[in-house]
Design a protein around this motif. Structure first.
Motif, PDB file in Angstrom:
ATOM      1  N   GLU A  48       5.848  40.571  17.015  1.00 12.72           N
ATOM      2  CA  GLU A  48       5.335  39.334  16.391  1.00 12.72           C
ATOM      3  C   GLU A  48       4.333  38.627  17.295  1.00 12.72           C
ATOM      4  O   GLU A  48       3.353  38.056  16.820  1.00 12.72           O
ATOM      5  CB  GLU A  48       6.482  38.401  15.991  1.00 12.72           C
ATOM      6  N   ILE A 106       1.065  40.567  17.029  1.00 15.62           N
ATOM      7  CA  ILE A 106       0.376  40.259  15.772  1.00 15.62           C
ATOM      8  C   ILE A 106      -0.303  38.895  15.879  1.00 15.62           C
ATOM      9  O   ILE A 106      -1.474  38.745  15.499  1.00 15.62           O
ATOM     10  CB  ILE A 106       1.371  40.304  14.585  1.00 15.62           C
ATOM     11  N   ALA A 107       0.406  37.905  16.408  1.00 11.03           N
ATOM     12  CA  ALA A 107      -0.167  36.562  16.563  1.00 11.03           C
ATOM     13  C   ALA A 107      -1.405  36.580  17.458  1.00 11.03           C
ATOM     14  O   ALA A 107      -2.406  35.900  17.164  1.00 11.03           O
ATOM     15  CB  ALA A 107       0.886  35.606  17.124  1.00 11.03           C
ATOM     16  N   LEU A 137      -4.316  38.121  15.439  1.00  9.47           N
ATOM     17  CA  LEU A 137      -4.744  37.184  14.392  1.00  9.47           C
ATOM     18  C   LEU A 137      -5.611  36.067  14.974  1.00  9.47           C
ATOM     19  O   LEU A 137      -6.568  35.625  14.341  1.00  9.47           O
ATOM     20  CB  LEU A 137      -3.528  36.573  13.678  1.00  9.47           C
ATOM     21  N   SER A 167      -8.999  40.229  11.543  1.00  8.24           N
ATOM     22  CA  SER A 167      -8.035  41.111  10.896  1.00  8.24           C
ATOM     23  C   SER A 167      -6.954  40.326  10.154  1.00  8.24           C
ATOM     24  O   SER A 167      -6.568  39.231  10.569  1.00  8.24           O
ATOM     25  CB  SER A 167      -7.350  42.003  11.928  1.00  8.24           C
ATOM     26  N   THR A 168      -6.444  40.935   9.087  1.00  8.75           N
ATOM     27  CA  THR A 168      -5.286  40.374   8.399  1.00  8.75           C
ATOM     28  C   THR A 168      -4.029  40.952   9.027  1.00  8.75           C
ATOM     29  O   THR A 168      -4.083  41.964   9.741  1.00  8.75           O
ATOM     30  CB  THR A 168      -5.301  40.743   6.898  1.00  8.75           C
ATOM     31  N   LYS A 169      -2.892  40.339   8.727  1.00  6.22           N
ATOM     32  CA  LYS A 169      -1.624  40.845   9.254  1.00  6.22           C
ATOM     33  C   LYS A 169      -1.396  42.277   8.793  1.00  6.22           C
ATOM     34  O   LYS A 169      -0.953  43.126   9.573  1.00  6.22           O
ATOM     35  CB  LYS A 169      -0.466  39.942   8.824  1.00  6.22           C
ATOM     36  N   GLU A 170      -1.747  42.575   7.539  1.00  2.00           N
ATOM     37  CA  GLU A 170      -1.566  43.928   7.003  1.00  2.00           C
ATOM     38  C   GLU A 170      -2.415  44.944   7.763  1.00  2.00           C
ATOM     39  O   GLU A 170      -1.965  46.048   8.056  1.00  2.00           O
ATOM     40  CB  GLU A 170      -1.918  43.962   5.509  1.00  2.00           C
ATOM     41  N   ILE A 226      -3.477  44.669  10.844  1.00  2.00           N
ATOM     42  CA  ILE A 226      -2.926  44.797  12.202  1.00  2.00           C
ATOM     43  C   ILE A 226      -1.711  45.724  12.192  1.00  2.00           C
ATOM     44  O   ILE A 226      -1.583  46.617  13.034  1.00  2.00           O
ATOM     45  CB  ILE A 226      -2.551  43.409  12.781  1.00  2.00           C
ATOM     46  N   VAL A 227      -0.828  45.517  11.213  1.00  2.00           N
ATOM     47  CA  VAL A 227       0.368  46.362  11.102  1.00  2.00           C
ATOM     48  C   VAL A 227      -0.029  47.814  10.845  1.00  2.00           C
ATOM     49  O   VAL A 227       0.557  48.746  11.420  1.00  2.00           O
ATOM     50  CB  VAL A 227       1.331  45.822  10.020  1.00  2.00           C
TER      51      VAL A 227
END
Length: 194
Positions: free
Chosen positions: A133, A136-137, A140, A145-148, A150-151
């Motif tokens: 997490e 991801i933060a 972002l 990039s979007t969270k999707e 990045i994942v």
């Protein structure tokens, strides 16, 4: 000269830690930056990328990163083909660069070191980790990039658990103060081996 690999998943803080080593006088080769430069300047890479991805891979003779990312990060086969084009040329560029350095050791910062089974190319490997997490933060906050997205990029990288047993040194990069102390400790241990 000792050659050290510095790796970690997206958002782990590789660039921050690479900068800490630079401040200690260690030359650091940033593979991502050099790859982008070479992808924009190498006629060989450009030709192969257009053959692989089409003419949209370049806009106004510049790498179309958004187009390429959209194509390859959801297609493991395409990503692997892209890596087979770019990575050997980056490796040659790194070797040429390393020969010009006059220090006890150099670092190559590279995201996909273990994914490419390249650990055997280094005298030691430093793995940077951080909770998912937090990673991801960080991403972002730094790019579009979007969270999707990045994942999806994380899913193209090995889990930290799989990398831990392959690394010589591990830095859990959560707090900058303790990270800086770990960097100094690793620096001193590498120098002791030189």
């Amino acid at each position: 000269m000792i050659v050290v690999g510095l790796t970690g998943g997206i958002g782990s803080g590789k660039s921050t830690i690479a900068e800490m080593f630079r401040e200690l006088g260690v030359p650091v080769y940033n593979s991502d930056e050099r790859a982008k430069l070479l992808m924009n300047t190498s006629k060989k890479i450009k030709k192969q990328l257009v053959e692989l991805l089409g003419k949209k891979a370049f806009l106004d003779d510049k790498l179309n990163k958004a187009f390429i990312a959209k194509k390859v990060f959801n297609d493991a086969n395409l990503l692997e083909q892209l890596n087979h084009i770019v990575h050997p040329i980056v490796r040659k560029d790194f070797i040429k660069w390393a020969k010009k350095q006059n220090t006890p050791y150099v670092i190559q910062e590279t995201a996909l070191l273990f994914e490419n089974n390249a650990q055997k190319l280094y005298d030691a490997v430093i793995l940077i980790t951080a909770p998912k997490e937090l990673r991801i933060a960080r991403v972002l906050s730094r790019d579009e990039s979007t969270k999707e997205q990045i994942v999806a990029r994380m899913n193209n990288q090995l889990d930290d658990e799989n990398k831990l047993e392959l690394a010589d040194f591990v830095i859990e990069n959560i707090d900058l103060k303790s990270t800086a102390l770990k960097v100094l400790n690793i620096h001193e241990r590498i120098l002791a081996d030189c």
